[in-house]
Scaffold this motif. Structure first.
Motif, PDB file in Angstrom:
ATOM      1  N   SER A  92      22.490  -0.986  58.933  1.00  0.00           N
ATOM      2  CA  SER A  92      23.108  -2.297  59.223  1.00  0.00           C
ATOM      3  C   SER A  92      21.842  -3.301  59.325  1.00  0.00           C
ATOM      4  CB  SER A  92      23.857  -2.422  60.555  1.00  0.00           C
ATOM      5  OG  SER A  92      25.136  -1.453  60.548  1.00  0.00           O
ATOM      6  N   ALA A  93      20.632  -2.746  59.702  1.00  0.00           N
ATOM      7  CA  ALA A  93      19.505  -3.583  59.633  1.00  0.00           C
ATOM      8  C   ALA A  93      18.954  -3.847  58.227  1.00  0.00           C
ATOM      9  CB  ALA A  93      18.410  -3.052  60.480  1.00  0.00           C
ATOM     10  N   THR A  94      19.194  -2.772  57.405  1.00  0.00           N
ATOM     11  CA  THR A  94      18.796  -2.947  55.983  1.00  0.00           C
ATOM     12  C   THR A  94      19.627  -4.053  55.282  1.00  0.00           C
ATOM     13  OG1 THR A  94      17.826  -0.692  55.528  1.00  0.00           O
ATOM     14  CG2 THR A  94      18.395  -1.836  53.682  1.00  0.00           C
ATOM     15  N   LYS A  95      21.082  -3.863  55.414  1.00  0.00           N
ATOM     16  CA  LYS A  95      21.951  -4.765  54.862  1.00  0.00           C
ATOM     17  C   LYS A  95      21.842  -6.270  55.324  1.00  0.00           C
ATOM     18  CE  LYS A  95      25.835  -2.770  55.858  1.00  0.00           C
ATOM     19  NZ  LYS A  95      27.249  -2.417  55.972  1.00  0.00           N
ATOM     20  N   ALA A  96      21.474  -6.375  56.697  1.00  0.00           N
ATOM     21  CA  ALA A  96      21.200  -7.788  57.159  1.00  0.00           C
ATOM     22  C   ALA A  96      19.840  -8.327  56.599  1.00  0.00           C
ATOM     23  CB  ALA A  96      21.063  -7.522  58.897  1.00  0.00           C
ATOM     24  N   PHE A  97      18.898  -7.364  56.372  1.00  0.00           N
ATOM     25  CA  PHE A  97      17.648  -8.052  55.804  1.00  0.00           C
ATOM     26  C   PHE A  97      17.821  -8.350  54.347  1.00  0.00           C
ATOM     27  CE2 PHE A  97      13.781  -7.090  53.154  1.00  0.00           C
ATOM     28  CZ  PHE A  97      13.057  -7.703  54.109  1.00  0.00           C
ATOM     29  N   VAL A  98      18.589  -7.579  53.511  1.00  0.00           N
ATOM     30  CA  VAL A  98      18.717  -8.069  52.251  1.00  0.00           C
ATOM     31  C   VAL A  98      19.674  -9.316  52.341  1.00  0.00           C
ATOM     32  CG1 VAL A  98      20.121  -7.604  50.033  1.00  0.00           C
ATOM     33  CG2 VAL A  98      18.683  -5.832  51.425  1.00  0.00           C
ATOM     34  N   LYS A  99      20.669  -9.549  52.940  1.00  0.00           N
ATOM     35  CA  LYS A  99      21.459 -10.768  52.992  1.00  0.00           C
ATOM     36  C   LYS A  99      20.559 -11.917  53.348  1.00  0.00           C
ATOM     37  CE  LYS A  99      25.678 -12.481  54.938  1.00  0.00           C
ATOM     38  NZ  LYS A  99      26.889 -12.334  55.684  1.00  0.00           N
ATOM     39  N   LYS A 100      19.523 -11.743  54.338  1.00  0.00           N
ATOM     40  CA  LYS A 100      18.861 -12.744  54.816  1.00  0.00           C
ATOM     41  C   LYS A 100      17.996 -13.284  53.739  1.00  0.00           C
ATOM     42  CE  LYS A 100      15.947 -14.104  58.707  1.00  0.00           C
ATOM     43  NZ  LYS A 100      15.420 -13.789  60.028  1.00  0.00           N
ATOM     44  N   HIS A 101      17.341 -12.310  53.168  1.00  0.00           N
ATOM     45  CA  HIS A 101      16.059 -12.562  51.996  1.00  0.00           C
ATOM     46  C   HIS A 101      16.511 -12.333  50.621  1.00  0.00           C
ATOM     47  CE1 HIS A 101      13.722 -12.894  55.735  1.00  0.00           C
ATOM     48  NE2 HIS A 101      14.050 -11.774  56.238  1.00  0.00           N
ATOM     49  N   LYS A 102      17.816 -12.375  50.575  1.00  0.00           N
ATOM     50  CA  LYS A 102      18.314 -12.132  49.141  1.00  0.00           C
ATOM     51  C   LYS A 102      17.574 -13.106  47.864  1.00  0.00           C
ATOM     52  CE  LYS A 102      22.605 -14.795  49.913  1.00  0.00           C
ATOM     53  NZ  LYS A 102      24.006 -14.817  49.991  1.00  0.00           N
ATOM     54  N   LYS A 103      17.343 -14.295  48.457  1.00  0.00           N
ATOM     55  CA  LYS A 103      16.586 -15.050  47.160  1.00  0.00           C
ATOM     56  C   LYS A 103      15.329 -14.734  47.015  1.00  0.00           C
ATOM     57  CE  LYS A 103      14.838 -19.788  46.782  1.00  0.00           C
ATOM     58  NZ  LYS A 103      14.619 -21.161  47.429  1.00  0.00           N
ATOM     59  N   ALA A 104      14.436 -14.272  47.856  1.00  0.00           N
ATOM     60  CA  ALA A 104      13.153 -13.878  47.784  1.00  0.00           C
ATOM     61  C   ALA A 104      13.146 -12.368  47.329  1.00  0.00           C
ATOM     62  CB  ALA A 104      12.431 -13.449  49.168  1.00  0.00           C
ATOM     63  N   ILE A 105      14.127 -11.654  47.601  1.00  0.00           N
ATOM     64  CA  ILE A 105      14.365 -10.436  46.730  1.00  0.00           C
ATOM     65  C   ILE A 105      14.816 -10.408  45.304  1.00  0.00           C
ATOM     66  CG2 ILE A 105      15.819  -8.080  46.685  1.00  0.00           C
ATOM     67  CD1 ILE A 105      16.127  -8.207  49.682  1.00  0.00           C
ATOM     68  N   LEU A 106      15.740 -11.513  45.007  1.00  0.00           N
ATOM     69  CA  LEU A 106      16.085 -11.712  43.618  1.00  0.00           C
ATOM     70  C   LEU A 106      14.868 -12.104  42.927  1.00  0.00           C
ATOM     71  CD1 LEU A 106      19.452 -13.286  44.006  1.00  0.00           C
ATOM     72  CD2 LEU A 106      19.084 -10.856  42.995  1.00  0.00           C
ATOM     73  N   ILE A 107      14.067 -13.071  43.398  1.00  0.00           N
ATOM     74  CA  ILE A 107      12.823 -13.656  42.721  1.00  0.00           C
ATOM     75  C   ILE A 107      11.777 -12.137  42.614  1.00  0.00           C
ATOM     76  CG2 ILE A 107      10.800 -15.049  42.898  1.00  0.00           C
ATOM     77  CD1 ILE A 107      12.646 -17.105  44.481  1.00  0.00           C
ATOM     78  N   GLY A 108      11.565 -11.470  43.387  1.00  0.00           N
ATOM     79  CA  GLY A 108      10.888 -10.392  43.268  1.00  0.00           C
ATOM     80  C   GLY A 108      11.422  -9.515  42.310  1.00  0.00           C
ATOM     81  N   ALA A 109      12.608  -9.264  42.076  1.00  0.00           N
ATOM     82  CA  ALA A 109      12.873  -8.369  41.190  1.00  0.00           C
ATOM     83  C   ALA A 109      12.738  -8.876  39.595  1.00  0.00           C
ATOM     84  CB  ALA A 109      14.572  -8.087  41.476  1.00  0.00           C
ATOM     85  N   ILE A 110      13.027 -10.310  39.823  1.00  0.00           N
ATOM     86  CA  ILE A 110      12.721 -11.010  38.221  1.00  0.00           C
ATOM     87  C   ILE A 110      11.017 -10.967  37.996  1.00  0.00           C
ATOM     88  CG2 ILE A 110      12.508 -13.140  37.259  1.00  0.00           C
ATOM     89  CD1 ILE A 110      15.240 -13.971  38.942  1.00  0.00           C
ATOM     90  N   ILE A 111      10.258 -10.981  39.040  1.00  0.00           N
ATOM     91  CA  ILE A 111       8.991 -11.002  38.690  1.00  0.00           C
ATOM     92  C   ILE A 111       8.504  -9.542  38.263  1.00  0.00           C
ATOM     93  CG2 ILE A 111       6.695 -10.837  40.105  1.00  0.00           C
ATOM     94  CD1 ILE A 111       7.804 -13.269  41.733  1.00  0.00           C
ATOM     95  N   ALA A 112       9.196  -8.460  39.047  1.00  0.00           N
ATOM     96  CA  ALA A 112       8.885  -7.142  38.636  1.00  0.00           C
ATOM     97  C   ALA A 112       9.408  -6.899  37.086  1.00  0.00           C
ATOM     98  CB  ALA A 112       9.444  -5.954  39.663  1.00  0.00           C
ATOM     99  N   VAL A 113      10.432  -7.175  36.897  1.00  0.00           N
ATOM    100  CA  VAL A 113      10.976  -6.902  35.422  1.00  0.00           C
ATOM    101  C   VAL A 113      10.205  -7.867  34.325  1.00  0.00           C
ATOM    102  CG1 VAL A 113      13.018  -7.369  33.922  1.00  0.00           C
ATOM    103  CG2 VAL A 113      13.453  -6.523  36.381  1.00  0.00           C
ATOM    104  N   THR A 114       9.855  -8.848  34.642  1.00  0.00           N
ATOM    105  CA  THR A 114       8.990  -9.739  33.767  1.00  0.00           C
ATOM    106  C   THR A 114       7.673  -8.937  33.513  1.00  0.00           C
ATOM    107  OG1 THR A 114       9.909 -11.622  34.433  1.00  0.00           O
ATOM    108  CG2 THR A 114       7.928 -11.873  33.274  1.00  0.00           C
ATOM    109  N   VAL A 115       7.034  -8.457  34.598  1.00  0.00           N
ATOM    110  CA  VAL A 115       5.858  -7.891  34.462  1.00  0.00           C
ATOM    111  C   VAL A 115       5.865  -6.563  33.684  1.00  0.00           C
ATOM    112  CG1 VAL A 115       4.074  -6.569  35.840  1.00  0.00           C
ATOM    113  CG2 VAL A 115       4.805  -8.951  36.688  1.00  0.00           C
TER     114      VAL A 115
END
Length: 143
Positions: free
Chosen positions: A97-120
């Protein structure tokens, strides 16, 4: 890197790809708690990579709460035939539940991080392909 090390582990590869037994395991080291820890590491990495400078401190504080260790993670059981220690399911549910809440709260930063990782990754693969092509062309031209 720990996630990559886990899936590149020789016994894991033998079990999943050679014997076709699937990624499931009865081993204590590969239980669901370890998998939850790996998920937390991945989303934490992506959140930090995608966070703006002013968002990093709150995200780091949230990350610290993801990796907290409680004393009551395991329960002792008596099955009359044998004794043992098993993972406490209520602790796992709270952590998930804590993991799901973290992802929901920080989804914008996680998506940007995923885009950066894929781009690299794409840049590295492209650079490697171009280098290989240039070396091959130079080898053919020099002969």
């Amino acid at each position: 890197m720990r996630i990559l090390h886990h899936i590149s582990d020789k016994p894991y590869q033998q079990r999943v790809w050679v014997r076709g037994e699937g990624p499931e395991s009865d081993a204590f080291e590969e239980d669901e708690f370890d998998q939850l820890d790996q998920i937390n590491q991945l989303v934490s990495f992506l959140a930090i990579e995608g966070a703006a400078v002013d968002e990093q401190l709150p995200i780091q504080m949230s990350i610290a709460s993801l990796f907290r260790q409680d004393d009551i993670q395991y329960a002792f059981y008596d099955n009359s035939a044998k004794y043992g220690i098993v993972p406490c399911k209520s602790w796992y549910k709270k952590q998930w539940s804590a993991t799901k809440a973290f992802v929901k709260k920080h989804k914008k930063a996680i998506l940007i991080g995923a885009i950066i990782a894929v781009t690299v990754a794409v840049v590295i693969v492209t650079a490697a392909a171009l280098t290989t092509t240039a070396v091959g062309a130079a080898a053919l031209g020099g002969s």
